[in-house]
Write a protein that holds these residues in place. Structure first.
Motif, PDB file in Angstrom:
ATOM      1  N   CYS A  21       0.833  -1.207   0.000  1.00 31.15           N
ATOM      2  CA  CYS A  21       0.000   0.000   0.000  1.00 31.15           C
ATOM      3  C   CYS A  21       0.865   1.254   0.000  1.00 31.15           C
ATOM      4  N   ILE A  22       1.809   1.334   0.943  1.00 29.57           N
ATOM      5  CA  ILE A  22       2.642   2.530   1.067  1.00 29.57           C
ATOM      6  C   ILE A  22       3.498   2.741  -0.182  1.00 29.57           C
ATOM      7  N   ASN A  23       4.064   1.681  -0.708  1.00 34.29           N
ATOM      8  CA  ASN A  23       4.916   1.811  -1.890  1.00 34.29           C
ATOM      9  C   ASN A  23       4.151   2.346  -3.095  1.00 34.29           C
ATOM     10  N   SER A  24       2.859   2.016  -3.191  1.00 34.22           N
ATOM     11  CA  SER A  24       2.063   2.518  -4.316  1.00 34.22           C
ATOM     12  C   SER A  24       1.770   4.007  -4.190  1.00 34.22           C
ATOM     13  N   LEU A  25       1.949   4.554  -2.978  1.00 32.02           N
ATOM     14  CA  LEU A  25       1.656   5.967  -2.730  1.00 32.02           C
ATOM     15  C   LEU A  25       2.887   6.864  -2.847  1.00 32.02           C
ATOM     16  N   LYS A  26       4.065   6.251  -2.890  1.00 32.23           N
ATOM     17  CA  LYS A  26       5.292   7.040  -2.949  1.00 32.23           C
ATOM     18  C   LYS A  26       5.376   7.829  -4.252  1.00 32.23           C
ATOM     19  N   ASN A  27       5.910   9.040  -4.158  1.00 32.46           N
ATOM     20  CA  ASN A  27       6.001   9.987  -5.276  1.00 32.46           C
ATOM     21  C   ASN A  27       4.629  10.540  -5.668  1.00 32.46           C
ATOM     22  N   ILE A  28       3.584  10.141  -4.939  1.00 29.63           N
ATOM     23  CA  ILE A  28       2.230  10.666  -5.155  1.00 29.63           C
ATOM     24  C   ILE A  28       1.793  11.458  -3.927  1.00 29.63           C
ATOM     25  N   CYS A  29       1.967  10.866  -2.758  1.00 33.28           N
ATOM     26  CA  CYS A  29       1.560  11.510  -1.503  1.00 33.28           C
ATOM     27  C   CYS A  29       2.786  12.043  -0.767  1.00 33.28           C
ATOM     28  N   GLU A  30       2.760  13.320  -0.451  1.00 30.52           N
ATOM     29  CA  GLU A  30       3.864  13.933   0.278  1.00 30.52           C
ATOM     30  C   GLU A  30       3.918  13.453   1.729  1.00 30.52           C
ATOM     31  N   GLY A  69      -7.766  10.301  13.213  1.00 31.42           N
ATOM     32  CA  GLY A  69      -6.578  10.580  12.426  1.00 31.42           C
ATOM     33  C   GLY A  69      -6.628  11.952  11.777  1.00 31.42           C
ATOM     34  N   LEU A  70      -7.794  12.324  11.244  1.00 27.14           N
ATOM     35  CA  LEU A  70      -7.939  13.643  10.629  1.00 27.14           C
ATOM     36  C   LEU A  70      -7.636  14.767  11.619  1.00 27.14           C
ATOM     37  N   LYS A  71      -8.049  14.573  12.863  1.00 27.54           N
ATOM     38  CA  LYS A  71      -7.913  15.636  13.862  1.00 27.54           C
ATOM     39  C   LYS A  71      -6.545  15.649  14.546  1.00 27.54           C
ATOM     40  N   ASN A  72      -5.875  14.519  14.601  1.00 24.11           N
ATOM     41  CA  ASN A  72      -4.669  14.421  15.417  1.00 24.11           C
ATOM     42  C   ASN A  72      -3.362  14.299  14.637  1.00 24.11           C
ATOM     43  N   CYS A  73      -3.430  13.952  13.368  1.00 23.64           N
ATOM     44  CA  CYS A  73      -2.206  13.883  12.577  1.00 23.64           C
ATOM     45  C   CYS A  73      -1.790  15.284  12.133  1.00 23.64           C
ATOM     46  N   PRO A  74      -0.503  15.583  12.105  1.00 24.93           N
ATOM     47  CA  PRO A  74      -0.022  16.914  11.701  1.00 24.93           C
ATOM     48  C   PRO A  74      -0.040  17.065  10.172  1.00 24.93           C
ATOM     49  N   ILE A  75      -1.218  17.047   9.606  1.00 24.59           N
ATOM     50  CA  ILE A  75      -1.374  17.106   8.153  1.00 24.59           C
ATOM     51  C   ILE A  75      -1.126  18.529   7.670  1.00 24.59           C
ATOM     52  N   THR A  76      -0.284  18.684   6.662  1.00 20.32           N
ATOM     53  CA  THR A  76       0.010  20.013   6.118  1.00 20.32           C
ATOM     54  C   THR A  76      -0.392  20.141   4.653  1.00 20.32           C
ATOM     55  N   THR A  77      -0.846  19.062   4.046  1.00 19.91           N
ATOM     56  CA  THR A  77      -1.153  19.074   2.616  1.00 19.91           C
ATOM     57  C   THR A  77      -2.513  19.694   2.336  1.00 19.91           C
ATOM     58  N   GLU A  78      -2.750  19.970   1.064  1.00 23.26           N
ATOM     59  CA  GLU A  78      -4.025  20.540   0.627  1.00 23.26           C
ATOM     60  C   GLU A  78      -5.116  19.471   0.538  1.00 23.26           C
ATOM     61  N   TRP A  79      -4.708  18.229   0.208  1.00 25.00           N
ATOM     62  CA  TRP A  79      -5.675  17.160  -0.048  1.00 25.00           C
ATOM     63  C   TRP A  79      -5.390  15.944   0.824  1.00 25.00           C
ATOM     64  N   ILE A  80      -6.427  15.123   1.027  1.00 23.99           N
ATOM     65  CA  ILE A  80      -6.315  13.897   1.822  1.00 23.99           C
ATOM     66  C   ILE A  80      -6.822  12.722   0.989  1.00 23.99           C
ATOM     67  N   TRP A  81      -6.108  11.599   1.084  1.00 25.35           N
ATOM     68  CA  TRP A  81      -6.491  10.387   0.334  1.00 25.35           C
ATOM     69  C   TRP A  81      -6.812   9.280   1.337  1.00 25.35           C
ATOM     70  N   ARG A  82      -8.012   8.758   1.245  1.00 24.73           N
ATOM     71  CA  ARG A  82      -8.416   7.629   2.082  1.00 24.73           C
ATOM     72  C   ARG A  82      -8.102   6.326   1.352  1.00 24.73           C
ATOM     73  N   ILE A  83      -7.284   5.493   1.982  1.00 27.28           N
ATOM     74  CA  ILE A  83      -6.945   4.212   1.380  1.00 27.28           C
ATOM     75  C   ILE A  83      -6.765   3.182   2.487  1.00 27.28           C
ATOM     76  N   ASP A  84      -7.302   1.981   2.293  1.00 22.26           N
ATOM     77  CA  ASP A  84      -7.170   0.919   3.283  1.00 22.26           C
ATOM     78  C   ASP A  84      -5.831   0.209   3.109  1.00 22.26           C
ATOM     79  N   ALA A  85      -5.400  -0.466   4.165  1.00 19.48           N
ATOM     80  CA  ALA A  85      -4.093  -1.119   4.139  1.00 19.48           C
ATOM     81  C   ALA A  85      -4.009  -2.214   3.088  1.00 19.48           C
ATOM     82  N   ASP A  86      -5.125  -2.881   2.792  1.00 18.09           N
ATOM     83  CA  ASP A  86      -5.103  -3.949   1.790  1.00 18.09           C
ATOM     84  C   ASP A  86      -5.439  -3.445   0.388  1.00 18.09           C
ATOM     85  N   GLU A  87      -5.371  -2.124   0.201  1.00 17.58           N
ATOM     86  CA  GLU A  87      -5.578  -1.524  -1.112  1.00 17.58           C
ATOM     87  C   GLU A  87      -4.263  -0.951  -1.639  1.00 17.58           C
ATOM     88  N   PHE A  88      -4.230  -0.682  -2.938  1.00 27.80           N
ATOM     89  CA  PHE A  88      -3.069  -0.036  -3.543  1.00 27.80           C
ATOM     90  C   PHE A  88      -3.499   0.645  -4.833  1.00 27.80           C
TER      91      PHE A  88
END
Length: 301
Positions: A21-30, A69-88
């Motif tokens: 999952c994480i590897n599919s997001l690299k270079n896409i999600c900051e 997670g939305l309220k407690n993570c130090p998110i600085t980006t303009e957009w948010i992507w919801r993805i499950d761990a078993d997705e890519f």
């Protein structure tokens, strides 16, 4: 326009999936945030090694955990992507998303992507399961996960949405059928609670996706669920199976398709009905006692 994206992934014992999952997001999600429910395997270790920021919080249900997670993570980006761990992400979805976000106007606050389910290694392309479009990306501060026990969707507060047609967000769980049936037994309990809340008007409809046949895909699914709830217990799983497997061509996906439609479309739905029947019988079919049980068990926690 700022097209930076933060991904939020919920995990519990996802060591088989999290790296993919994480590897599919690299270079896409900051930014990539993993909200872990105190996994007992190597999920946290693998996620950190892959470059994700990991936070842990006790589990209540999906919606509560995601909104935490939305309220407690130090998110600085303009957009948010919801993805499950078993997705890519597959194909050109990531680059196409970055391009769409860079070019969209200020009125756009949500983006639909095409989702595909792979079951026992086979893509399910029939039975109404594909193509299916889900709102997975939204502008930070303009949406959240609706607070439901099951079938929770992202609800944006205002603005318009667009669709990215390229690529797929693929749901491909690698666990075996024993794991799948055990998990869906738990899902059936949550679905029972969710359907009883809807039946007795205990759901927070003002803060949820509205039921509309001619609306978005989420609104149409909610409309169909409302209709499904009004159908007779134990009859509706038969109807659901026949519509998806026969009328919508689910049989075209071979043996894997048959197993999926029988287990997901009939067995699981029948189990939900059995749990609804069990709950109503337990309280003598007394609506007042049933509502009190649902409120005490699922709303007041």
């Amino acid at each position: 326009m700022n097209n930076s994206i933060a991904a939020i992934i919920l995990t519990y014992n996802e060591e088989k999936h999290i790296s993919r999952c994480i590897n599919s997001l690299k270079n896409i999600c900051e930014e990539i945030f993993v909200i872990d429910s105190f996994s007992k395997d190597r999920t946290v270790e693998i996620a950190k090694e892959a470059g994700a920021q990991v936070y842990q919080n006790p589990w209540k249900n999906y919606a509560t955990q995601f909104n935490w997670g939305l309220k407690n993570c130090p998110i600085t980006t303009e957009w948010i992507w919801r993805i499950d761990a078993d997705e890519f992400l597959e194909g050109n979805l990531g680059p196409a998303m970055k391009k769409a976000l860079a070019e969209c106007n200020n009125e756009v606050n949500g983006v639909y992507v095409r989702k595909r389910i792979d079951f026992m290694g086979k893509p399910l392309l029939h039975g109404g399961w594909y193509p299916s479009y889900h709102l997975k990306v939204w502008r930070r501060g303009h949406g959240e996960c609706e607070n439901r026990w099951m079938d929770e969707h992202i609800r944006i507060f205002s603005g318009t949405t667009i669709i990215v047609e390229e690529g797929n967000q693929v749901d491909a769980n690698l666990n075996d059928l024993t794991w799948w049936t055990e998990k869906h037994n738990g899902y059936a309990t949550r679905e029972m609670a969710d359907m009883l809340m809807m039946e007795y008007g205990l759901d927070d409809r003002g803060k949820e996706v509205q039921a509309k046949f001619w609306g978005t895909e989420e609104q149409r699914k909610r409309w169909l669920k409302v209709k499904y709830i009004k159908a007779p217990l134990f009859l509706r799983p038969f109807i659901n199976f026949n519509i998806r497997y026969i009328l919508k061509g689910g049989f075209l996906d071979g043996k894997e398709g048959f197993i999926w439609h029988f287990l997901q479309g009939f067995w699981y739905r029948f189990l939900v009905d059995a749990k609804i029947y069990e709950t109503k019988k337990r309280f003598g079919w007394n609506d007042k006692r049933i509502k009190a049980f649902i409120k005490e068990t699922y709303l007041d926690k």
